[in-house]
Design a protein around this motif. Structure first.
Motif, mmCIF file in Angstrom:
data_model
loop_
_atom_site.group_PDB
_atom_site.id
_atom_site.type_symbol
_atom_site.label_atom_id
_atom_site.label_comp_id
_atom_site.label_asym_id
_atom_site.label_seq_id
_atom_site.Cartn_x
_atom_site.Cartn_y
_atom_site.Cartn_z
ATOM 1 N N LEU A 104 -6.972 1.621 -10.727
ATOM 2 C CA LEU A 104 -5.750 2.030 -10.005
ATOM 3 C C LEU A 104 -4.649 0.980 -10.124
ATOM 4 O O LEU A 104 -3.471 1.320 -10.289
ATOM 5 C CB LEU A 104 -6.081 2.290 -8.525
ATOM 6 N N ILE A 105 -5.043 -0.304 -10.067
ATOM 7 C CA ILE A 105 -4.027 -1.373 -10.185
ATOM 8 C C ILE A 105 -3.382 -1.333 -11.575
ATOM 9 O O ILE A 105 -2.159 -1.456 -11.703
ATOM 10 C CB ILE A 105 -4.649 -2.758 -9.894
ATOM 11 N N GLN A 106 -4.219 -1.140 -12.602
ATOM 12 C CA GLN A 106 -3.664 -1.087 -13.968
ATOM 13 C C GLN A 106 -2.785 0.152 -14.150
ATOM 14 O O GLN A 106 -1.762 0.122 -14.824
ATOM 15 C CB GLN A 106 -4.777 -1.087 -15.022
ATOM 16 N N LYS A 107 -3.200 1.249 -13.518
ATOM 17 C CA LYS A 107 -2.448 2.512 -13.661
ATOM 18 C C LYS A 107 -1.087 2.411 -12.971
ATOM 19 O O LYS A 107 -0.071 2.823 -13.533
ATOM 20 C CB LYS A 107 -3.297 3.635 -13.039
ATOM 21 N N GLN A 108 -1.095 1.864 -11.750
ATOM 22 C CA GLN A 108 0.157 1.817 -10.966
ATOM 23 C C GLN A 108 1.011 0.589 -11.295
ATOM 24 O O GLN A 108 2.196 0.573 -10.984
ATOM 25 C CB GLN A 108 -0.134 1.796 -9.450
ATOM 26 N N LEU A 159 -15.090 -1.534 -7.483
ATOM 27 C CA LEU A 159 -14.256 -2.474 -8.263
ATOM 28 C C LEU A 159 -13.620 -1.765 -9.454
ATOM 29 O O LEU A 159 -12.430 -1.978 -9.739
ATOM 30 C CB LEU A 159 -15.118 -3.624 -8.768
ATOM 31 N N ALA A 160 -14.422 -0.924 -10.125
ATOM 32 C CA ALA A 160 -13.903 -0.196 -11.298
ATOM 33 C C ALA A 160 -12.731 0.694 -10.877
ATOM 34 O O ALA A 160 -11.673 0.692 -11.527
ATOM 35 C CB ALA A 160 -15.017 0.634 -11.932
ATOM 36 N N VAL A 161 -12.912 1.418 -9.767
ATOM 37 C CA VAL A 161 -11.839 2.311 -9.288
ATOM 38 C C VAL A 161 -10.604 1.484 -8.900
ATOM 39 O O VAL A 161 -9.472 1.814 -9.281
ATOM 40 C CB VAL A 161 -12.346 3.141 -8.064
ATOM 41 N N HIS A 162 -10.840 0.404 -8.154
ATOM 42 C CA HIS A 162 -9.744 -0.443 -7.655
ATOM 43 C C HIS A 162 -8.944 -1.045 -8.823
ATOM 44 O O HIS A 162 -7.712 -0.968 -8.849
ATOM 45 C CB HIS A 162 -10.357 -1.550 -6.788
ATOM 46 N N ILE A 163 -9.659 -1.595 -9.795
ATOM 47 C CA ILE A 163 -8.976 -2.231 -10.935
ATOM 48 C C ILE A 163 -8.256 -1.177 -11.779
ATOM 49 O O ILE A 163 -7.122 -1.397 -12.218
ATOM 50 C CB ILE A 163 -9.971 -3.064 -11.783
ATOM 51 N N TYR A 220 0.819 -1.225 0.000
ATOM 52 C CA TYR A 220 0.000 0.000 0.000
ATOM 53 C C TYR A 220 0.850 1.270 0.000
ATOM 54 O O TYR A 220 0.337 2.374 -0.002
ATOM 55 C CB TYR A 220 -0.939 0.025 1.208
ATOM 56 N N ARG A 221 2.174 1.115 0.026
ATOM 57 C CA ARG A 221 3.034 2.301 0.127
ATOM 58 C C ARG A 221 2.916 3.184 -1.133
ATOM 59 O O ARG A 221 2.464 2.708 -2.182
ATOM 60 C CB ARG A 221 4.480 1.894 0.408
ATOM 61 N N ASN A 222 3.326 4.408 -0.959
ATOM 62 C CA ASN A 222 3.297 5.403 -2.027
ATOM 63 C C ASN A 222 3.702 4.821 -3.398
ATOM 64 O O ASN A 222 4.729 4.163 -3.486
ATOM 65 C CB ASN A 222 4.285 6.527 -1.617
ATOM 66 N N PRO A 223 2.937 4.925 -4.452
ATOM 67 C CA PRO A 223 1.734 5.751 -4.691
ATOM 68 C C PRO A 223 0.428 4.939 -4.665
ATOM 69 O O PRO A 223 -0.495 5.288 -5.394
ATOM 70 C CB PRO A 223 2.006 6.279 -6.087
ATOM 71 N N ARG A 224 0.350 3.889 -3.854
ATOM 72 C CA ARG A 224 -0.821 2.991 -3.930
ATOM 73 C C ARG A 224 -1.770 3.153 -2.741
ATOM 74 O O ARG A 224 -2.499 2.209 -2.413
ATOM 75 C CB ARG A 224 -0.350 1.546 -4.059
ATOM 76 N N GLU A 225 -1.764 4.308 -2.109
ATOM 77 C CA GLU A 225 -2.616 4.517 -0.928
ATOM 78 C C GLU A 225 -4.100 4.371 -1.268
ATOM 79 O O GLU A 225 -4.869 3.740 -0.533
ATOM 80 C CB GLU A 225 -2.393 5.919 -0.323
ATOM 81 N N LEU A 226 -4.486 4.972 -2.421
ATOM 82 C CA LEU A 226 -5.916 4.935 -2.777
ATOM 83 C C LEU A 226 -6.365 3.522 -3.167
ATOM 84 O O LEU A 226 -7.524 3.163 -2.978
ATOM 85 C CB LEU A 226 -6.198 5.906 -3.921
ATOM 86 N N PRO A 271 -24.790 -3.728 -4.822
ATOM 87 C CA PRO A 271 -24.170 -3.980 -6.135
ATOM 88 C C PRO A 271 -23.671 -2.704 -6.821
ATOM 89 O O PRO A 271 -22.618 -2.712 -7.453
ATOM 90 C CB PRO A 271 -25.286 -4.645 -6.939
ATOM 91 N N VAL A 272 -24.433 -1.605 -6.686
ATOM 92 C CA VAL A 272 -23.987 -0.342 -7.308
ATOM 93 C C VAL A 272 -22.647 0.077 -6.693
ATOM 94 O O VAL A 272 -21.677 0.395 -7.403
ATOM 95 C CB VAL A 272 -25.053 0.771 -7.106
ATOM 96 N N PHE A 273 -22.582 0.027 -5.353
ATOM 97 C CA PHE A 273 -21.341 0.404 -4.661
ATOM 98 C C PHE A 273 -20.177 -0.490 -5.080
ATOM 99 O O PHE A 273 -19.084 -0.017 -5.363
ATOM 100 C CB PHE A 273 -21.523 0.299 -3.140
ATOM 101 N N ILE A 274 -20.443 -1.792 -5.116
ATOM 102 C CA ILE A 274 -19.328 -2.724 -5.392
ATOM 103 C C ILE A 274 -18.826 -2.555 -6.831
ATOM 104 O O ILE A 274 -17.612 -2.619 -7.071
ATOM 105 C CB ILE A 274 -19.700 -4.184 -5.057
#
Lengths: 353, 102
Positions: free
Chosen positions: A207-211, A201-205, A112-118, A194-197
């Motif tokens: 961020l993973i692809q970006k970082q 999930l979209a944000v999480h995935i 989770y260290r910088n830059p993966r906090e979010l 389901p709307v929240f998840i």
């Protein structure tokens, strides 16, 4: 060579950019690589949850009179209904278990260290939403055990000063657990959560692809070059093996150990003995049980709930607290993580005894 | 040629896996007759707790066959995938596949 349909779709959706990205994506290969498979395992179980959930919702009736009866019908009359319900139930357990493993592995490898906090923060939200799915889904069969466990569960927020009573009322749709609570939980389970998840999930995935995939801290500090493999096809083939094994385990458990169903709950009936929540809430349940009636000027329940809230908030902001993971503070936080894992396991076992 | 054969075998097993699942489902659908449904309702009324299990020997055999077939298909697919992994790793080593960012 692209076919006509491929070109037609590519012109409209720009699919070639995605395939280009997947072809160029790489995954680090080292002795801790096994943790990379936990994220995709969660996605697998989530997909199974969505599919089996759609199948169950065709027959389920979220009313006081119809809930238990409709689940009984799914289990006894609908072809393969009991297997679908069992797969849904087991897949939920698998999914939450993997969410825990995924978060703990991220914690221990300090990913989770910088830059993966979010990425971490969206992951903690995903854990909360997954637990909320489990909690709301537990009431839906409307049997004695689920009703009593929901009464206990929805009563816990009441101990929070100022807003507690309001939160309990919001969850229950009134002062007590009734048919309104069932309808409300069904609404949470099939439409609000389901709307929240999906958003999380979209944000999480993204961020993973970006970082990109994170390296464990111990490995990164060595400053050696780490071997990488292409995501497609080398990593995907390995991932498929994990998925096949998990699918085999899921179907075998669902077929040989399907969940049972008790008789329909009666609102006025006394609570049955041995009320227990789902396994993933057991350590919290046991924690609440061991607190004395009064601590300082607070009741035991209020103290325990406030303590849990505090731990939850610290957990969420962990990347900001553990901002120097390689130093002494970081090592102490790793020890705390290990102590908490042992604590949760011991409390869960104690609760089962 | 060899690669195409393996790919075909993999696809074939996957198709068989899903087709067998569908056949099993159809089989179950045919088994639920009016008489059995009435029996089930009676059993449901008699007991408090419903413990799901196969309703008859045919259903029970069907489930065992399905589980056995599923595990055989999984093991064969894993074997094929492990061969594929060895092959793509060899290609990566020979630099036919790249990990360099363009």
């Amino acid at each position: 060579m692209k076919t006509g349909i491929q070109s037609w779709l590519d012109e409209r959706f720009g699919l070639s950019n995605i395939t280009k990205f997947l072809k160029e994506k790489t995954v680090p290969q080292h002795k801790h690589s096994i943790w990379y498979y936990t994220g995709s395992a969660i996605l697998l179980f989530f997909t199974i949850q969505v599919i089996t959930g759609f199948m169950l919702v065709f027959y389920y009736k979220p009313t006081l009179e119809g809930a238990n009866e409709s689940v009984a019908r799914i289990m006894t009359e609908i072809p393969l209904g009991w297997i679908i319900r069992s797969v849904h139930s087991w897949s939920a357990s698998f999914m939450i278990a993997f969410v825990f493993i995924h978060l703990l592995s991220t914690w221990l490898t300090k990913s989770y260290r910088n830059p993966r906090e979010l990425t971490w923060m969206s992951g903690v939200f995903l854990l909360a939403v997954s637990l909320a799915f489990g909690f709301t889904g537990y009431l839906l069969p409307w049997d004695d055990l689920s009703l009593s466990a929901t009464k206990v569960g929805t009563d816990i927020p009441r101990s929070i000063p100022l807003v507690g009573a309001w939160v309990t009322k919001l969850l229950r749709g009134g002062e007590d657990v009734t048919g309104d609570t069932l309808t409300r939980f069904f609404g949470f389970h099939v439409s609000i959560l389901p709307v929240f998840i999906f958003i999380l999930l979209a944000v999480h995935i993204y961020l993973i692809q970006k970082q990109g995939m994170s390296l464990p801290l111990a490995l990164e500090s060595k400053k050696e070059e780490v071997k990488e493999i292409p995501f497609w096809p080398n990593f995907v083939y390995r991932e498929t093996i994990v998925w096949l094994l998990l699918l085999g385990a899921l179907f075998s458990l669902a077929i040989f150990f399907p969940p049972s169903l008790d008789k329909a709950a009666e609102l006025m009936a006394p609570a049955p003995e041995g009320i227990k929540p789902e396994w993933y809430f057991l350590f919290l349940f046991q924690t609440l049980k061991i607190f004395p009636a009064k601590i300082f000027f607070l009741t035991g329940d209020t103290f325990a709930v406030l303590l849990m809230l505090l731990v939850g908030i610290l957990f969420f902001f962990l990347p900001l607290i553990d901002n120097k993971p390689a130093e002494r503070k970081g090592r102490i936080i790793t020890i705390i993580a290990l102590v908490l894992i042992v604590y949760a396991v011991v409390m869960t076992i104690w609760s089962l005894l | 040629m060899k690669l195409r054969k393996k790919k075909f075998l993999g696809m074939f097993l996957l198709v068989i896996f899903f087709v067998s699942f569908l056949i099993l489902q159809l089989n179950f659908a045919q088994q639920v007759t009016q008489e059995e449904q009435e029996e089930k309702v009676q059993v449901k009324a008699d007991q408090d707790k419903i413990i799901p299990s196969p309703q008859n020997i045919k259903e029970s055999t069907g489930i065992y066959v399905f589980v056995a077939w599923m595990w055989i298909a999984i093991l064969v697919l894993i074997y094929i995938l492990s061969l594929k992994i060895r092959e793509v790793d060899r290609l990566l080593k020979l630099r036919f596949l790249s990990t360099e960012k363009k």
